[in-house]
Write an enzyme that holds these catalytic residues in place. Sequence first.
Site, PDB file in Angstrom:
ATOM      1  CB  SER A 262       3.943 -17.151  14.681  1.00  0.00           C
ATOM      2  OG  SER A 262       2.814 -16.760  15.440  1.00  0.00           O
ATOM      3  CE  LYS A 263      -1.657 -17.759   8.179  1.00  0.00           C
ATOM      4  NZ  LYS A 263      -2.642 -16.743   8.501  1.00  0.00           N
TER       5      LYS A 263
END
Length: 505
Positions: A262-263
């Site tokens: 994920s970011k």
Amino acid sequence: MTQRKVRVRFAPSPTGALHIGGVRTALYNYLFAKQNGGDLILRIEDTDSQRFVPGAEAYIIEALTWLGIKFDEGVNFGGEYGPYRQSERKAIYKEYVDQLLNDGHAYIAFDTPAELDAKRQEIANFQYDASTRLQMRNSLTLSAEETKALIDAGHQYVVRVKIEPNEDIHVNDIIRGEVVINSSILDDKVLYKSADQLPTYHLANIVDDHLMEVTHVIRGEEWLPSAPLHVLLYRYFGWTETMPQFAHLALLLKPEGNGKLSKRDGDRLGFPVFPLEWHDPKTGDISSGYRESGYLPEAVVNFLALLGWNPGNDQEMMSMEELINYFDLTRCSKAGAKFDYEKGKWFNHQYIQKKDNKEVAALFMPILVNHGVKADPGYVEKVVGMMKDRVSFIKDLWEVCAFFFVAPTEYDEKTTKKRWKADSAAQLAELIEVLRTREPFDIEGTEEEVKAWIESKGYHLGNIMNATRLALVGEGKGPHIFDITEALGKEESIRRIQRAIEVLK
Ligand code: GLU
């Protein structure tokens, strides 16, 4: 059946920056298309107006262009099957929604959000399907007149697919083999909303793949749960013969391997998860990108290609041409690929070494300018040739070779204490005289002459070399001393040594 021309598509929804996993999907589609002499289409799936983010489409195009992923047709690229932006294809979808309604494969539902909520309260794990649809307000429970009256009175409605229960649906996946799902677990998904007169993802996706003559659907694993519905829709439309083949790519995982990348992992561990820097128009947040972080596009491509695929041997460095030749969808892994960020850096380092010095110098030039340095390109090329093996990023070249462009004005304290001896000043004054008459001022010749002088005087070689390095560089680092003197030239070398003598005594 005659062989159809391979046609694949990358079909992002413009809901924000393109995640690096999406870039890999685009890359695999590109490699597959080119390997098979086929076409790659860019289709923008913007039917969810709630999630539309301005700038996302332009961002996607800029990112993929930067990486050398070329489209044959689509948004921004033209072609015979347009328009390629789904929001511009409203009229086309309406026709197919009507077809499903007429054939009894879909129905109209009027349930309001409040009514749906009430049902969810009433029935645990409520799902709109064969077991519940007859308790709801839809064209299956209302008469044709009532349905028409509601529509005419302007009530909003959705069209839902009517899934027949208890049937095994077979999805053939190039990577996963045959996946069998029982239709009873599927819900009657919404295919169309009267409110915005737009189809949902499922309908638009199938209709467009059919109309655009897509032969292979290569996409992320997160879409695998949608595939059974898609198989059914192909059947309802009577398109089973030309249904594309599916290939669902395994997820990119966190570097630790537990869960989807994920970011936040990027923020936490300090690496970009987006190809280009992204300015979020809503929050104003800026997220770093591979391009702005100093990655070469060919390194990013090579790195991503190997996240979930390998050529079957241990070859790692591969150009786009080679990737096109070797790529094999059937060799894509079913298991998720850990995002090994360090490997990305390694690839960047390798590509910097592989690039010729002239190109590396050209990339370094703007950084020099930012530091107020105006240098001759030939000189930059020479310096870069000496120093590039020390960096993984072009921008780090400044840190390691600034002294080639700016004479030291200060001398590192620790190094000075250790390397500048009582007799250093006097010895370096003598060295200046040796250098002054040295001709040519080349690497080997100068080294030989200086060493002969040191030996004739009985001086300590190490001491003199260390003090000279301090004078030329300002600290204890750098390449071979005579590589430095040759690059700086006689005058500048002497000037620096002179200055060190004056400052350090
Ligand atoms: N619009 C979907 C996405 O954003 C496309 C999925 C597919 O390729 O079918 O990824």
